[in-house]
Write a protein that holds these residues in place. Structure first.
Motif, PDB file in Angstrom:
ATOM      1  N   ARG A   1      -6.192  -2.985  -2.500  1.00 51.61           N
ATOM      2  CA  ARG A   1      -7.029  -2.319  -1.517  1.00 51.61           C
ATOM      3  C   ARG A   1      -8.317  -3.112  -1.285  1.00 51.61           C
ATOM      4  O   ARG A   1      -8.759  -3.302  -0.147  1.00 51.61           O
ATOM      5  CB  ARG A   1      -7.360  -0.900  -1.989  1.00 51.61           C
ATOM      6  CG  ARG A   1      -6.300   0.145  -1.677  1.00 51.61           C
ATOM      7  CD  ARG A   1      -6.350   0.477  -0.194  1.00 51.61           C
ATOM      8  NE  ARG A   1      -5.346   1.449   0.179  1.00 51.61           N
ATOM      9  CZ  ARG A   1      -5.564   2.777   0.191  1.00 51.61           C
ATOM     10  NH1 ARG A   1      -6.734   3.256  -0.206  1.00 51.61           N
ATOM     11  NH2 ARG A   1      -4.619   3.588   0.591  1.00 51.61           N
TER      12      ARG A   1
ATOM     13  N   ASP B   1       0.822  -1.217   0.000  1.00 52.58           N
ATOM     14  CA  ASP B   1       0.000   0.000   0.000  1.00 52.58           C
ATOM     15  C   ASP B   1       0.853   1.263   0.000  1.00 52.58           C
ATOM     16  O   ASP B   1       0.357   2.348   0.277  1.00 52.58           O
ATOM     17  CB  ASP B   1      -0.926  -0.007   1.224  1.00 52.58           C
ATOM     18  CG  ASP B   1      -2.091   0.958   1.073  1.00 52.58           C
ATOM     19  OD1 ASP B   1      -2.538   1.166  -0.070  1.00 52.58           O
ATOM     20  OD2 ASP B   1      -2.550   1.508   2.097  1.00 52.58           O
TER      21      ASP B   1
ATOM     22  N   HIS C   1      -3.030  -1.629  -7.392  1.00 52.61           N
ATOM     23  CA  HIS C   1      -3.238  -1.001  -6.088  1.00 52.61           C
ATOM     24  C   HIS C   1      -4.710  -1.046  -5.706  1.00 52.61           C
ATOM     25  O   HIS C   1      -5.059  -1.350  -4.551  1.00 52.61           O
ATOM     26  CB  HIS C   1      -2.739   0.442  -6.118  1.00 52.61           C
ATOM     27  CG  HIS C   1      -3.078   1.220  -4.882  1.00 52.61           C
ATOM     28  ND1 HIS C   1      -2.502   0.966  -3.667  1.00 52.61           N
ATOM     29  CD2 HIS C   1      -3.966   2.238  -4.682  1.00 52.61           C
ATOM     30  CE1 HIS C   1      -3.003   1.795  -2.759  1.00 52.61           C
ATOM     31  NE2 HIS C   1      -3.883   2.563  -3.339  1.00 52.61           N
TER      32      HIS C   1
END
Length: 344
Positions: free
Chosen positions: A82, A25, A78
């Protein structure tokens, strides 16, 4: 079996997995390609205005385009990470049988056999050494997929929750590539050395580019060469300096190829990961026929240290004497790091 997740516990209850998921992250990792693209565009404009070298302008523009493509891919990953991370806080791992249908750089398609039927999953970022382990074991752990088709996969020999998506249909099976047939520890050692060499080779590349800029008008301009070389060497040198802790990894392929692994009990001192995911850690090894040895690992992975902490042991090969260089890891798994023996 090396390690396996605790049953009936959320994926992120494992501290090693939680650290690896948090590492994915990092904002800079997904923004860096766009920053690099901006720098290359600025260089293209400067070269076009000052020297009018079409080949160099094209080279810089091409490099900028490739970085934008890579950055866009990282942004998509990403978002997937998430989505998976939100699910992993409450979802446990489920052991299933799995078969690799096809594996390429960054993408692996799996046929997964669950109790309620067969699923097709596309796993992202799974490396060739981990695919070798998967082919050998024929099993993985999965979390999900959720209603959006987001899932995560864990392979024996790693705590990583690899992000995955549900596929509508099973892809056709493809032959195993040559890269997926290399022993995992040797393959990981080679990959770690290659990463170090990629930074080191940037120095001569900078000099070549500076020479091309200095000769773009048909004659060699020393002042242009000097200014271009100095600017490039500052950037390349900063990259090498920033990753200097990885330099011991260049010895890993030779150490792994030499063999002679010896099992040892091990304890790891408290550690904190760097922004790039590497860790400097001290490991105390207790060999069966000798005194305890304190080994400094300058660039260990979170996965390796988590496995040592979980199993209470590790394997070592090399010269276990003060000042000696050793490889510490788990043979047949992509878990290995270079270390220096501090004391016995």
């Amino acid at each position: 079996m090396l390690t396996e997740p605790a049953p009936d516990q959320p994926v992120l209850a494992d501290p090693t997995t939680a650290a690896l998921v948090a590492l994915n992250d990092r904002p800079w990792s997904r923004l860096r390609p766009f920053v690099t693209a901006g720098v290359l565009v600025a260089l293209a404009v400067a070269v076009d205005q000052w020297w009018g070298s079409d080949p160099l302008v094209l080279l810089f523009v091409l490099g900028a385009g490739l970085n934008v493509i890579a950055g866009s891919h990282l942004l998509r990953l990403h978002r997937l990470n998430r989505a998976a991370a939100g699910m992993l806080a409450t979802t446990p791992w489920i052991p299933v049988e799995a078969q690799i249908l096809r594996g390429a750089s960054g993408i692996t398609d799996l046929r997964v056999q669950r109790e309620d039927g067969v699923l097709a999953l596309r796993v992202f970022l799974l490396t060739a050494p981990h695919r070798v382990v998967l082919r050998r074991t024929g099993k993985v752990w999965i979390a999900g997929p959720n209603f959006d088709g987001v899932a995560a996969v864990r392979v024996e020999g790693s705590h990583m929750a690899w992000p995955a998506r549900l596929l509508p249909d099973l892809p056709e099976q493809r032959p195993t590539s040559r890269g997926d047939q290399v022993e995992p520890t040797a393959a990981m050692a080679a990959a770690l050395r290659k990463r170090v060499n990629a930074h080191l080779v940037s120095v001569p590349v900078v000099l070549v580019v500076a020479y091309l800029i200095a000769t773009s008008q048909g004659v060699f301009e020393p002042l242009v060469f000097a200014s271009s070389a100095i600017a490039g060497l500052v950037v390349a040198g900063a990259a090498v300096y920033r990753t200097r802790h990885r330099l011991p990894d260049r010895a890993l392929p030779g150490l792994v190829a030499a063999g002679g692994w010896v099992a040892a009990s091990a304890t790891v001192d408290p550690w904190t990961p760097r922004p790039d995911g590497s860790v400097e850690a001290r490991v105390t090894l207790r060999l069966p026929d000798g005194p305890a040895a304190v080994v400094l690992l300058r660039s260990a992975s979170i996965d390796l240290l988590g496995t040592i902490g979980e199993t209470g042991g590790v394997w070592v090969t090399g010269s276990v004497v003060p000042g000696g260089v050793v490889a510490v890891g788990f043979p047949e798994y992509p878990l290995v790091a270079a270390g220096s023996v501090l004391s016995l």
